[in-house]
Design an enzyme around this catalytic site. Structure first.
Site, PDB file in Angstrom:
ATOM      1  N   ARG A  88       0.935  -1.122  -0.021  1.00  0.00           N
ATOM      2  CA  ARG A  88       0.215   0.310  -0.008  1.00  0.00           C
ATOM      3  C   ARG A  88       0.658   1.056  -0.207  1.00  0.00           C
ATOM      4  O   ARG A  88       0.580   2.313  -0.871  1.00  0.00           O
ATOM      5  CB  ARG A  88      -0.807   0.086   1.277  1.00  0.00           C
ATOM      6  CG  ARG A  88      -1.968  -1.053   0.694  1.00  0.00           C
ATOM      7  CD  ARG A  88      -2.932  -0.788  -0.043  1.00  0.00           C
ATOM      8  NE  ARG A  88      -4.088   0.624   0.386  1.00  0.00           N
ATOM      9  CZ  ARG A  88      -4.691   1.095  -0.170  1.00  0.00           C
ATOM     10  NH1 ARG A  88      -5.792   0.296  -1.199  1.00  0.00           N
ATOM     11  NH2 ARG A  88      -5.714   1.453   0.433  1.00  0.00           N
ATOM     12  N   ARG A 105       1.594   5.522  -7.504  1.00  0.00           N
ATOM     13  CA  ARG A 105       0.374   6.183  -8.586  1.00  0.00           C
ATOM     14  C   ARG A 105       1.258   8.328  -7.923  1.00  0.00           C
ATOM     15  O   ARG A 105       0.591   8.755  -8.969  1.00  0.00           O
ATOM     16  CB  ARG A 105      -0.726   6.430  -7.083  1.00  0.00           C
ATOM     17  CG  ARG A 105      -1.477   4.994  -7.116  1.00  0.00           C
ATOM     18  CD  ARG A 105      -2.303   4.850  -6.308  1.00  0.00           C
ATOM     19  NE  ARG A 105      -3.480   3.993  -6.948  1.00  0.00           N
ATOM     20  CZ  ARG A 105      -3.992   3.395  -5.744  1.00  0.00           C
ATOM     21  NH1 ARG A 105      -4.252   3.835  -4.324  1.00  0.00           N
ATOM     22  NH2 ARG A 105      -5.009   2.447  -6.017  1.00  0.00           N
ATOM     23  N   HIS A 118      -4.963  -1.328  -7.529  1.00  0.00           N
ATOM     24  CA  HIS A 118      -5.298  -1.545  -7.037  1.00  0.00           C
ATOM     25  C   HIS A 118      -4.521  -1.990  -5.568  1.00  0.00           C
ATOM     26  O   HIS A 118      -3.870  -3.524  -6.988  1.00  0.00           O
ATOM     27  CB  HIS A 118      -6.076  -2.495  -6.983  1.00  0.00           C
ATOM     28  CG  HIS A 118      -7.307  -3.379  -6.023  1.00  0.00           C
ATOM     29  ND1 HIS A 118      -8.477  -2.851  -4.911  1.00  0.00           N
ATOM     30  CD2 HIS A 118      -6.855  -4.624  -5.445  1.00  0.00           C
ATOM     31  CE1 HIS A 118      -8.715  -3.060  -4.138  1.00  0.00           C
ATOM     32  NE2 HIS A 118      -7.744  -4.373  -3.832  1.00  0.00           N
TER      33      HIS A 118
END
EC number: 2.7.4.6
Length: 152
Positions: A88, A105, A118
């Site tokens: 994450r 990201r 994801h």
């Protein structure tokens, strides 16, 4: 090594179309995580509705399912120490505007609706997502030759 865990990572249609699959795999491999399953597929509407069932009452749900079904995705299972939490962090924030440079990201995304990847947000979610996308026999067990150079 202490208890290894698994996480589910999916490169979304925009990440596939932009040619970022190799870069994403490279980052997880270089970190020291072990790839145990990978599929390149066009996800069905039913699979996507099951995957995002927790969001079914949100106003953006229909658009999310449509977007995720708009092209192929790369579904993966990665294994390693704290892979859910670390994965994450590697992904960055859901909203790319809040993601730091150096994250996936932060480096490759601009808008939240096109955030290319994801990742499971908990061990429990990872277990659910892995079982949804993969059969048990599709998870490959092996010892990486780099294992002893990564873990004490």
């Amino acid at each position: 090594m202490a208890h290894a865990e698994r996480t589910f990572i999916a490169v979304k249609p925009d990440g596939v179309q932009r040619g970022l699959v190799g870069e994403i795999i490279k980052r997880f491999e270089q970190k020291g995580f072990r790839l145990v399953a990978l599929k390149f597929l066009q996800a069905s509407e039913e699979l996507l509705k099951q995957h995002y069932i927790d969001l079914k009452d949100r106003p953006f749900f229909p658009g999310l399912v449509k977007y995720m079904g708009s092209g192929p995705v790369v579904a993966m299972v990665w294994e390693g120490l704290n892979v859910v939490k670390t994965g994450r962090v590697m992904l960055g924030e859901t909203n790319p505007a809040d993601s730091k440079p150096g994250t996936i990201r932060g480096d490759f995304c601009i808008q939240v609706g096109r955030n290319i990847i994801h990742g499971s947000d908990s061990v429990k979610s990872a277990e659910k997502e892995i079982s949804l996308w993969f059969k048990p026999e599709e998870l490959v067990e092996y010892k990486s030759c780099a294992f002893d150079w990564i873990y004490e």
